[in-house]
Design a protein around this motif. Structure first.
Motif, short mmCIF file in Angstrom:
data_model
loop_
_atom_site.label_atom_id
_atom_site.label_comp_id
_atom_site.label_asym_id
_atom_site.label_seq_id
_atom_site.Cartn_x
_atom_site.Cartn_y
_atom_site.Cartn_z
N ILE A 222 0.84 -1.20 0.00
CA ILE A 222 0.00 0.00 0.00
C ILE A 222 0.87 1.25 0.00
CG2 ILE A 222 -1.69 1.33 1.32
CD1 ILE A 222 -2.82 -1.33 2.33
N ALA A 223 1.87 1.26 0.88
CA ALA A 223 2.78 2.41 0.94
C ALA A 223 3.98 2.03 1.79
CB ALA A 223 2.09 3.63 1.55
N ALA A 224 5.14 2.69 1.52
CA ALA A 224 6.35 2.45 2.31
C ALA A 224 7.20 3.71 2.30
CB ALA A 224 7.15 1.28 1.74
N ALA A 225 7.84 3.97 3.43
CA ALA A 225 8.80 5.07 3.50
C ALA A 225 10.02 4.72 2.64
CB ALA A 225 9.21 5.31 4.94
N ALA A 226 10.64 5.74 2.06
CA ALA A 226 11.75 5.50 1.14
C ALA A 226 13.06 5.20 1.87
CB ALA A 226 11.93 6.70 0.23
N GLY A 227 13.18 5.59 3.13
CA GLY A 227 14.42 5.38 3.85
C GLY A 227 14.22 5.66 5.33
N THR A 228 15.21 6.28 5.95
CA THR A 228 15.13 6.60 7.37
C THR A 228 14.57 8.01 7.57
OG1 THR A 228 17.44 7.31 7.29
CG2 THR A 228 17.01 5.04 7.97
N GLY A 229 14.60 8.48 8.81
CA GLY A 229 14.09 9.80 9.14
C GLY A 229 12.68 9.75 9.70
N ASN A 230 12.24 10.87 10.27
CA ASN A 230 10.91 10.97 10.84
C ASN A 230 9.87 11.02 9.72
OD1 ASN A 230 11.37 11.18 13.75
ND2 ASN A 230 12.42 13.10 13.27
N GLN A 231 9.12 9.93 9.57
CA GLN A 231 8.12 9.83 8.51
C GLN A 231 6.87 9.13 9.06
OE1 GLN A 231 9.53 8.94 4.43
NE2 GLN A 231 11.51 8.45 5.35
N MET A 232 5.78 9.29 8.35
CA MET A 232 4.54 8.63 8.71
C MET A 232 3.97 7.96 7.46
SD MET A 232 1.14 10.26 10.54
CE MET A 232 2.16 10.94 11.85
N VAL A 233 3.73 6.66 7.58
CA VAL A 233 3.15 5.90 6.47
C VAL A 233 1.67 5.71 6.77
CG1 VAL A 233 3.26 3.77 5.13
CG2 VAL A 233 5.36 4.74 6.13
N VAL A 234 0.84 6.34 5.96
CA VAL A 234 -0.60 6.40 6.21
C VAL A 234 -1.33 5.49 5.21
CG1 VAL A 234 -2.62 7.89 6.38
CG2 VAL A 234 -0.36 8.78 7.00
N ALA A 235 -2.24 4.67 5.73
CA ALA A 235 -3.09 3.83 4.88
C ALA A 235 -4.54 4.18 5.14
CB ALA A 235 -2.84 2.35 5.19
N ARG A 236 -5.28 4.40 4.05
CA ARG A 236 -6.69 4.78 4.15
C ARG A 236 -7.56 3.76 3.41
NH1 ARG A 236 -4.07 9.81 3.38
NH2 ARG A 236 -4.44 11.28 5.10
N ARG A 237 -8.58 3.28 4.09
CA ARG A 237 -9.53 2.37 3.45
C ARG A 237 -10.84 3.10 3.24
NH1 ARG A 237 -11.01 -2.32 7.18
NH2 ARG A 237 -12.42 -0.74 8.01
N ASN A 238 -11.34 3.02 2.01
CA ASN A 238 -12.64 3.59 1.67
C ASN A 238 -13.36 2.58 0.79
OD1 ASN A 238 -11.78 4.04 -1.12
ND2 ASN A 238 -10.49 5.66 -0.27
N PRO A 239 -14.58 2.85 0.38
CA PRO A 239 -15.32 1.85 -0.42
C PRO A 239 -14.60 1.39 -1.68
CG PRO A 239 -16.83 3.50 0.43
CD PRO A 239 -15.45 3.98 0.77
#
Length: 252
Positions: A222-239
């Motif tokens: 669904i999504a992945a951070a590209a490397g290190t550092g302060n990041q947030m990987v957000v996944a959203r489910r909708n219809p």
């Protein structure tokens, strides 16, 4: 299909700096709230860093007053957060690797890491796991790092009815490919969405690989951070299904 938004907080922990790390967690939670995130999962031992040598002196009861400001903040912003902390269940009990769920409703959940990596036994005892989280119609099973290297851990999560498997981890570059292959495989084998929240930087003498990720229930990314550092990987489910986004979390 009901809507759901959850995220992996790829945070950088400062060794032993509980007060500072709490503030950094609050910043992540504020960013998550602005994104509509309902569940935010932090890495293993995120509030202290992966510091075996400091664990005994930093370990607290899960309901200790020092975490009350963070619990209050979770309720204030409406985000349920899973944070990592060394814990003791009583004054005389051994130190466990805890994942504490600070509920948006003010509740407190306790999960303790069941399976230790070789060498962790010098600082920690094996825990007993914990109950899954329920958010709306979703059941979320937790794991802490080495837990997921035991195939029966994920299988039992699926058997318990979990549709999401969320792991807070410390994974280095050397371990990243085999470990994420396991997690992706669990997603496909058990039809569970799988989240992996890794540290954003070095901790406890280990260089984290970062690259936190979320896989769909068919194993697709669904999504992945590209490397290190302060990041947030957000996944959203909708219809229409799942969408993902990666945010850089700037210092407060």
């Amino acid at each position: 299909m009901t809507t759901l938004t959850f995220a992996a907080a790829q945070s950088i922990s400062i060794a032993g700096d509980l007060a500072g790390n709490i503030a950094r967690h609050q910043h992540f939670m504020q960013v998550a709230a602005e994104q509509g995130v309902q569940l935010l999962v932090f890495p293993e031992l995120s509030l202290t860093g992966y510091e075996r040598g400091l664990a005994a002196q930093l370990a607290i009861a899960p309901d200790a007053a020092v975490l009350q400001p963070l619990r209050d903040f979770a309720r204030e912003v409406g985000v349920t957060a899973v944070v990592g902390m060394p814990i003791r269940l009583s004054d005389t009990s051994p130190v466990l690797i805890g994942a504490l769920t600070l509920g948006a409703d003010g509740s407190l959940g306790v999960y303790s890491k069941q399976h230790l990596h070789p060498g962790e036994e010098v600082a920690f005892a094996p825990g007993s796991g914990g109950a899954p989280l329920i958010i709306g119609a979703d059941t979320i099973a937790l794991a802490v790092c080495a837990d997921f290297t035991h195939a029966d851990h994920a299988a039992m999560a699926a058997q318990s009815g979990a549709g999401i498997y969320a792991a807070g981890v410390l994974i280095t570059a050397k371990g990243y490919d085999p470990d994420t292959a396991l997690l992706q495989g669990y997603a496909d084998a058990h039809s569970m969405v799988v989240l992996m929240a890794n540290h954003g930087g070095a901790t406890g003498g280990w260089e984290s690989a970062g690259r936190s990720a979320v896989w769909a229930s068919d194993g697709s990314l669904i999504a992945a951070a590209a490397g290190t550092g302060n990041q947030m990987v957000v996944a959203r489910r909708n219809p229409a299904g799942w969408t993902g986004e990666v945010l850089v979390v700037e210092p407060a």
